[in-house]
Design an enzyme around this catalytic site. Sequence first.
Site, PDB file in Angstrom:
ATOM      1  N   GLU A 145       0.813  -1.216   0.000  1.00  0.00           N
ATOM      2  CA  GLU A 145       0.000   0.000   0.000  1.00  0.00           C
ATOM      3  C   GLU A 145       0.848   1.268   0.000  1.00  0.00           C
ATOM      4  O   GLU A 145       0.423   2.294  -0.529  1.00  0.00           O
ATOM      5  CB  GLU A 145      -0.940   0.032   1.212  1.00  0.00           C
ATOM      6  CG  GLU A 145      -2.003  -1.056   1.209  1.00  0.00           C
ATOM      7  CD  GLU A 145      -1.560  -2.306   1.966  1.00  0.00           C
ATOM      8  OE1 GLU A 145      -2.379  -2.840   2.720  1.00  0.00           O
ATOM      9  OE2 GLU A 145      -0.406  -2.733   1.803  1.00  0.00           O
ATOM     10  N   LYS A 214      15.816  -5.584 -10.760  1.00  0.00           N
ATOM     11  CA  LYS A 214      14.666  -4.679 -10.794  1.00  0.00           C
ATOM     12  C   LYS A 214      14.504  -3.910  -9.488  1.00  0.00           C
ATOM     13  O   LYS A 214      14.682  -4.452  -8.403  1.00  0.00           O
ATOM     14  CB  LYS A 214      13.383  -5.471 -11.045  1.00  0.00           C
ATOM     15  CG  LYS A 214      13.220  -5.964 -12.463  1.00  0.00           C
ATOM     16  CD  LYS A 214      11.871  -6.650 -12.582  1.00  0.00           C
ATOM     17  CE  LYS A 214      11.609  -7.128 -13.991  1.00  0.00           C
ATOM     18  NZ  LYS A 214      10.301  -7.803 -14.088  1.00  0.00           N
TER      19      LYS A 214
END
Length: 455
Positions: A145, A214
């Site tokens: 979140e 990444k």
Amino acid sequence: MGKVHEGNSDEKGKKTEFSLVRVKSTWKSKLGKKINKDTDDCVSAAKIYESITDRGTSWTVVSPITFTYKVTETHGLLDPSNDTLLLGHITDPQQLEDIRKSNKPIRRFVVIDQEVFKIYGPKLTDYLEANNVVYKIMPLPTTEENKSMETALKILEDVNNFALDRRTEPIIAIGGGVCLDIVGLAASLYRRRTPYIRVPTTLLSYIDASVGAKTGVNFANCKNKLGAYIPPAAAFLDLSFIQTVPRRHISNGLAEMLKMALMKHRGLFELLEEHGCMLLDTKFQADNTLYGHDSIRAASQATHIAITTMLEELAPNLWEDDLNRLVDFGHLISPALEMKVLPTLLHGEAVNIDMSYMVYVSHESGLLTEEEKQRIISCMVGLELPVWHEEFSMELIQKSLQDRLKHSGGLVRMPLPVGLGQAEIFNNTSFDILHRAYIKWCEELSVSSDSTCDV
């Protein structure tokens, strides 16, 4: 990276290749054929191609970039006598010796997931104090979140206040995949690239996020839409962190392990099939009760195979120039599903639901037998992973695959198992197959008999 077609001339003009040679404090371009590497002090791997046409001159620069990073399994990473966390990233023996002899204190900026800090904070502090480190520890709530640019900027403000030296003081990230991703992106932005170190504390990050290049944060309600391909200076893996991870999060990590098993390694699949319950029970730790030495042997084998197979796929393709990636299995629909139901599903759970559906696609395509399909689904259930979700609809599948077409060069590039431990990339799976697979998937795996499928 762009490719240059070498040659001295073409129909429209002249093309000349120049090498770059260091002369004292500057670089000079020299014709490629006139370079004598025995006499020239330093010849760069970079080249400049000059093309002259009637429209003017253009220069094409080819500058190879090499990244070297270490993925190291260790024990007792926070033991004060183990200096791996502070110095394990250094590859030059002379530099290592100089640092150990120096009286200058080591400085480190550490970002740690706040839940991990509650467990390991005192031990981490003791470690840094015992080694006379000048440090700043920044505990943060690193959940999906708040995996955002705002969080990355908050890190960067504190990094800047710490006056970190980007050449000699790598940022240390300790936590799960979200923490490692955010810190990696922040490090890649600070002074254009500051080295960082990854210390995974969940099984998922141990075998997945920690071993690749990444970095990223979520943006515009899309998973990892902002990011960069910047590998860490090193990743230090210590399985002892996993012992404090809740059982559900062990299952979560086993999903990514199962992905590699289905794509590349039948032996790993059979290991998970046979010992999955034991790995869940023992949390990848040595066990002196029911399982004995079998537990640590299976844990070591499973993590070693998972990391090796992952590196085999990532190392030649760190920048994802080749869009045909077996490691995308389970990641075609799951990003949209995960964001849609946030925070209900963990990453590995969403991936497994995607993989479960794709196993049915493989079966419907004639790539898997009924027995193989059932074995895979049974293995997933044995690993306590979800195999179906009501929000995984035909509409979500179609939208996700349309998005994939846009971002994958006009091809869907769908990795599918073609046996246990074997896979291929497919671009021509019809809507009819996808739909039939979806109907059977719902009929056989939906969580209640009265559930209906959104077709």
